[in-house]
Design an enzyme around this catalytic site. Structure first.
Site, PDB file in Angstrom:
ATOM      1  N   SER A  44      -7.161  -3.027   2.227  1.00  0.00           N
ATOM      2  CA  SER A  44      -6.841  -1.667   2.664  1.00  0.00           C
ATOM      3  C   SER A  44      -6.025  -0.896   1.641  1.00  0.00           C
ATOM      4  O   SER A  44      -6.072   0.341   1.609  1.00  0.00           O
ATOM      5  CB  SER A  44      -6.087  -1.712   3.993  1.00  0.00           C
ATOM      6  OG  SER A  44      -4.918  -2.510   3.891  1.00  0.00           O
ATOM      7  N   GLY A  81      -8.345  -4.954   5.892  1.00  0.00           N
ATOM      8  CA  GLY A  81      -8.229  -6.219   6.604  1.00  0.00           C
ATOM      9  C   GLY A  81      -8.745  -7.412   5.843  1.00  0.00           C
ATOM     10  O   GLY A  81      -8.628  -8.552   6.317  1.00  0.00           O
ATOM     11  N   ASN A 109      -3.152  -9.511   2.880  1.00  0.00           N
ATOM     12  CA  ASN A 109      -3.413  -9.924   4.262  1.00  0.00           C
ATOM     13  C   ASN A 109      -3.243 -11.432   4.448  1.00  0.00           C
ATOM     14  O   ASN A 109      -2.880 -11.890   5.536  1.00  0.00           O
ATOM     15  CB  ASN A 109      -4.813  -9.495   4.685  1.00  0.00           C
ATOM     16  CG  ASN A 109      -4.917  -7.990   4.865  1.00  0.00           C
ATOM     17  OD1 ASN A 109      -4.083  -7.379   5.532  1.00  0.00           O
ATOM     18  ND2 ASN A 109      -5.920  -7.377   4.264  1.00  0.00           N
ATOM     19  N   ASP A 190       3.442   2.707   9.527  1.00  0.00           N
ATOM     20  CA  ASP A 190       3.314   1.268   9.787  1.00  0.00           C
ATOM     21  C   ASP A 190       4.199   0.429   8.871  1.00  0.00           C
ATOM     22  O   ASP A 190       4.343  -0.785   9.048  1.00  0.00           O
ATOM     23  CB  ASP A 190       1.853   0.817   9.691  1.00  0.00           C
ATOM     24  CG  ASP A 190       1.243   1.006   8.303  1.00  0.00           C
ATOM     25  OD1 ASP A 190       1.976   1.276   7.335  1.00  0.00           O
ATOM     26  OD2 ASP A 190       0.000   0.876   8.189  1.00  0.00           O
ATOM     27  N   HIS A 193       1.384   0.424   4.473  1.00  0.00           N
ATOM     28  CA  HIS A 193       0.440   1.123   3.599  1.00  0.00           C
ATOM     29  C   HIS A 193       1.073   2.340   2.925  1.00  0.00           C
ATOM     30  O   HIS A 193       1.845   3.057   3.568  1.00  0.00           O
ATOM     31  CB  HIS A 193      -0.795   1.555   4.398  1.00  0.00           C
ATOM     32  CG  HIS A 193      -1.575   0.414   4.946  1.00  0.00           C
ATOM     33  ND1 HIS A 193      -1.344  -0.104   6.205  1.00  0.00           N
ATOM     34  CD2 HIS A 193      -2.577  -0.332   4.398  1.00  0.00           C
ATOM     35  CE1 HIS A 193      -2.177  -1.125   6.406  1.00  0.00           C
ATOM     36  NE2 HIS A 193      -2.930  -1.274   5.337  1.00  0.00           N
TER      37      HIS A 193
END
Length: 224
Positions: A44, A81, A109, A190, A193
């Site tokens: 991502s 992801g 991730n 979040d 990011h």
């Protein structure tokens, strides 16, 4: 009359030979000047999660290269992801054979999910070595494990990237989120990011290594 024709034939042969050699030289120069096809292969952070069109890593990198007059085409092959293993599994269809070089940005991730570093290391090793087998230049972007996973995990995970770069001889950028990870103003709500401005920082920091990657491609073309 008989002595003239051999002389004319030799002269014609020299002209043709010069034309062929000149054409070959021009072809080589033209090839060297062709845009470098560069694939941003990652998760991502590469895909541009949560960002508007044109604000992601691949788009901003393309814009910077264009601004500096560097002939390159950046392809976004980021999948939100994705893990290192997921990247390995989709490499063959995500990274075209036509690509000259690849920025490999995977593993964030894995760390967030606490994947065994041995699994991440194996997948990244297969990705890098496969790209090298294809004859594609590689820039490996490193990642650090979150501190909450403990020292033992962090040491094992963080060592993956410098070790792999040393073993394979590829270009290495130690931390993809350098300058962003600890600055909340450059991250989305979040906390993971980057914002558009955060991506700009990432591009600014990694750009010298990307230029080095492109230079490697052009140097190899010049030798062909």
């Amino acid at each position: 009359m008989n002595t003239i024709w051999p002389a004319l034939a030799i002269g014609l042969a020299l002209v043709i030979s010069a034309g062929i050699m000149g054409g070959g030289l021009m072809t080589g120069r033209a090839q060297a000047a062709e845009p470098v096809e560069l694939v941003a292969f990652g998760d991502s952070l590469t895909a541009g999660y949560g960002l508007a069109s044109g604000a992601g890593f691949a788009d901003q990198l393309q814009a910077r290269l264009d601004e500096e007059g560097i002939a390159a085409k950046v392809i976004n092959a980021g999948v939100s992801g994705d893990t290192a293993t997921g990247g390995q599994q989709r490499l063959e269809w995500s990274v075209p054979e036509s690509a000259d070089a690849v920025i490999v940005e995977l593993g964030a991730n894995d760390a967030l999910r606490g994947v065994d570093p041995k699994v991440t290391r194996a997948a990244l090793t297969k990705i890098v070595t496969r790209l090298q087998e294809r004859g594609q230049k590689v820039l490996l972007a490193g990642m650090y494990a979150p501190p909450n996973l403990g020292d033992e995990y962090g040491e094992a995970f963080n060592a993956i990237y410098p070790d792999l770069a040393k073993e394979t001889g590829v270009l290495f950028y130690p931390f993809f989120l350098d300058g962003v990870a600890l600055d909340d103003s450059l991250k989305q709500p979040d906390g993971l990011h980057p914002t558009k401005e955060g991506v700009t920082v990432i591009v600014d920091n990694i750009l010298p290594k990307v230029k080095e990657l492109i230079a490697e491609v052009r140097e190899e073309r010049a030798q062909e």
